[in-house]
Scaffold this active site. Structure first.
Site, PDB file in Angstrom:
ATOM      1  N   GLY A 181       0.852  -1.121  -0.177  1.00 12.66           N
ATOM      2  CA  GLY A 181       0.013   0.036  -0.035  1.00 12.66           C
ATOM      3  C   GLY A 181       0.803   1.015  -0.047  1.00 12.66           C
ATOM      4  O   GLY A 181       0.427   2.268  -0.596  1.00 12.66           O
ATOM      5  N   ASP A 182       1.698   1.247   0.725  1.00  8.48           N
ATOM      6  CA  ASP A 182       2.954   2.419   0.764  1.00  8.48           C
ATOM      7  C   ASP A 182       3.369   2.501  -0.684  1.00  8.48           C
ATOM      8  O   ASP A 182       3.734   3.824  -1.062  1.00  8.48           O
ATOM      9  CB  ASP A 182       3.930   2.052   1.855  1.00  8.48           C
ATOM     10  CG  ASP A 182       3.553   2.193   3.168  1.00  8.48           C
ATOM     11  OD1 ASP A 182       3.029   3.001   3.506  1.00  8.48           O
ATOM     12  OD2 ASP A 182       3.504   1.012   3.694  1.00  8.48           O
ATOM     13  N   ARG A 183       3.757   1.270  -1.136  1.00  4.76           N
ATOM     14  CA  ARG A 183       4.403   1.491  -2.626  1.00  4.76           C
ATOM     15  C   ARG A 183       3.392   2.172  -3.457  1.00  4.76           C
ATOM     16  O   ARG A 183       3.877   2.961  -4.356  1.00  4.76           O
ATOM     17  CB  ARG A 183       5.018   0.101  -3.103  1.00  4.76           C
ATOM     18  CG  ARG A 183       5.544   0.178  -4.492  1.00  4.76           C
ATOM     19  CD  ARG A 183       6.829   0.982  -4.366  1.00  4.76           C
ATOM     20  NE  ARG A 183       7.524   1.105  -5.615  1.00  4.76           N
ATOM     21  CZ  ARG A 183       7.796   2.453  -6.411  1.00  4.76           C
ATOM     22  NH1 ARG A 183       6.915   3.263  -5.794  1.00  4.76           N
ATOM     23  NH2 ARG A 183       8.229   2.554  -7.340  1.00  4.76           N
TER      24      ARG A 183
END
Length: 459
Positions: A259-261
């Protein structure tokens, strides 16, 4: 990008404690881990910032840091990733999320630390936000986005630059005017339910579309992208029909940090001038590549080498054979497919080491590659013989092979009768280099020449 990407949010210290599980404890039916090794890396907002910086972007991280040893470690990891840190103080202890793992599989997670109360933004943080080319808010529910100074500064930034907000159920609602908000499927369902705007009765994709549209209205956002894991993402602008962006197939991998990526890739794309749908397409591909490469555990950190992707760990733990091959794979043709099929038949998994665009340009000239590395990697990963794709920047795959340590290295038949350049390297760990038959007359260079000749004939 007219200014840096400013990542604002809650940072964590992630750690993987990995070992070998080959027996059970005598006093309980639990695995015993031997040969333990701990690798620490940035997490949360710090992970998003590190991934954007390692992709070659100018990144500033505004985050709350405690006054303890774990915070010092986290600050060092952020600096090693090339991120400029603008700390905000807080009175808690650094949150550490430690995964206990074996053969690429998480067995247990141990969390410690207290988020505490973050302080207000200082002049350096406000200056960074005022000059941002784009802002990514990475909210993990630790209180930073509750601060009124933060909300005013981000709202002001949203009036002149794209803001991507990665929300959390325990966090604050995004400020009005965000270009893109990126909840996952569970978060979207929970947050849309809180908005009180759902009619109910829908299921599946229809329910996701309704939830995304409700969140666009509730947050006064330009768009909401609901991430759907291996199914890609659904993008909604509210009342119009949503777009579904499928993800390339990923056979296995660690989803921690995906999700951060996604959010960091979307923010970078928007800052570079992409429209929202293009940014979401870039983000879906970036997240899939991230998972296929081993997730957060596959990131190189200071003082350690990149581990092999998770599919390899399962093969090795069962005593299987890891095969690798490499090349540019520009304009994939039947000769490439024959090599890949022959290579995969030599073992239990196949990793393709793919020359990056810069590497191909140095080797083949300024007119190559014809197909960018992201597209080449995606096509290769979709082929049945291929289990993983690793992109490398160097002229030779020596460095990636040292990290991968395959049992067999394969090249096409144009090397028949000659010592492969990688042969001596493979012998260092007991591996072997082999040549497989190559379909005569198939090459990218020949395809390009034939196409050029026919274009001249038609003119």
């Amino acid at each position: 990008m007219p200014g840096p990407l400013v990542v604002l949010g809650d940072s964590l210290l992630d750690a993987d404690l990995s070992g070998t599980a080959s027996r059970l404890a005598p006093d309980a039916p639990v695995p015993v881990l031997d040969r333990l090794e701990e690798v620490r890396r940035p997490g949360g907002a710090a992970l998003a910032a590190a991934m954007a910086a390692r992709s070659g972007h100018d990144v500033v991280l505004v985050t709350a840091l405690a006054d303890d040893a774990d915070a010092a470690t986290l600050a060092g990891l952020v600096a090693d990733a090339g991120v400029r840190l603008v700390p905000v103080g807080h009175d808690g202890a650094t949150v550490v999320k430690r995964r206990v793992r074996s053969s690429g599989q998480s067995l247990l997670r141990l969390d410690s630390g207290v988020a505490g109360t973050p302080g207000d933004l200082g002049p350096d943080a406000l200056e960074a936000l005022a000059g941002a080319g784009a802002v990514l808010v990475s909210d993990y529910g630790h209180g930073l986005t509750d601060r009124e100074t933060v909300r005013r500064a981000v709202a002001a930034a949203a009036r002149r630059a794209p803001v991507v907000w990665d929300p959390h159920p325990r966090g604050s609602a995004p400020v009005a005017g965000c270009r893109l908000v990126t909840p996952n499927r569970d978060e979207a369902s929970l947050l849309a339910g809180r908005s009180g705007l759902l009619t109910g009765g829908r299921t599946g994709l229809a329910a996701i579309a309704e939830e995304a549209a409700a969140l666009v209205r509730a947050w006064a956002a330009h768009a909401v992208a609901v991430t759907l894991g291996p199914d890609g993402a659904l993008l909604s602008h509210g009342e119009t029909s949503p777009s579904v962006v499928p993800a390339p197939a990923v056979r296995a991998g660690d989803t921690c940090g995906a999700g951060d990526r996604f959010a960091s890739a979307a923010a970078v794309a928007l800052a570079s001038g992409a429209v929202t749908l293009e940014a979401v397409q870039d983000a879906v591909l970036a997240a899939a590549d991230f998972v296929a490469g081993g997730g957060a555990a596959g990131l190189a950190v200071s003082g350690s080498s990149s581990p092999a992707p998770d599919p390899l760990a399962a093969v090795r733990s069962s005593g299987g054979t890891v095969v690798a091959t490499g090349g540019c794979f520009d304009l994939l043709h039947a000769g490439h497919v024959a090599t890949l099929e022959a290579a995969r038949a030599l073992g239990d998994c196949l990793v393709v080491c793919l020359n990056s665009d810069h590497s191909v340009r140095r080797l083949k000239g300024p007119g190559r590659p014809l197909v960018p590395q992201q597209d080449r990697a995606r096509v290769l990963a979709a082929l049945a013989p291929v289990d993983a794709v690793l992109v490398f920047e160097e002229d030779t795959p020596a460095q990636v092979l040292r990290g991968l340590r395959p049992d067999v290295w394969v090249k096409g038949g144009d090397y028949a009768g000659a010592e492969l350049p990688e042969a001596a390297l493979l012998r260092e760990w007991g591996g072997v280099s082999v040549v497989v038959p190559y379909l005569d007359g198939r090459s990218t260079t020949r395809l390009v020449s034939t196409a050029a000749a026919r274009a001249v004939e038609r003119s």
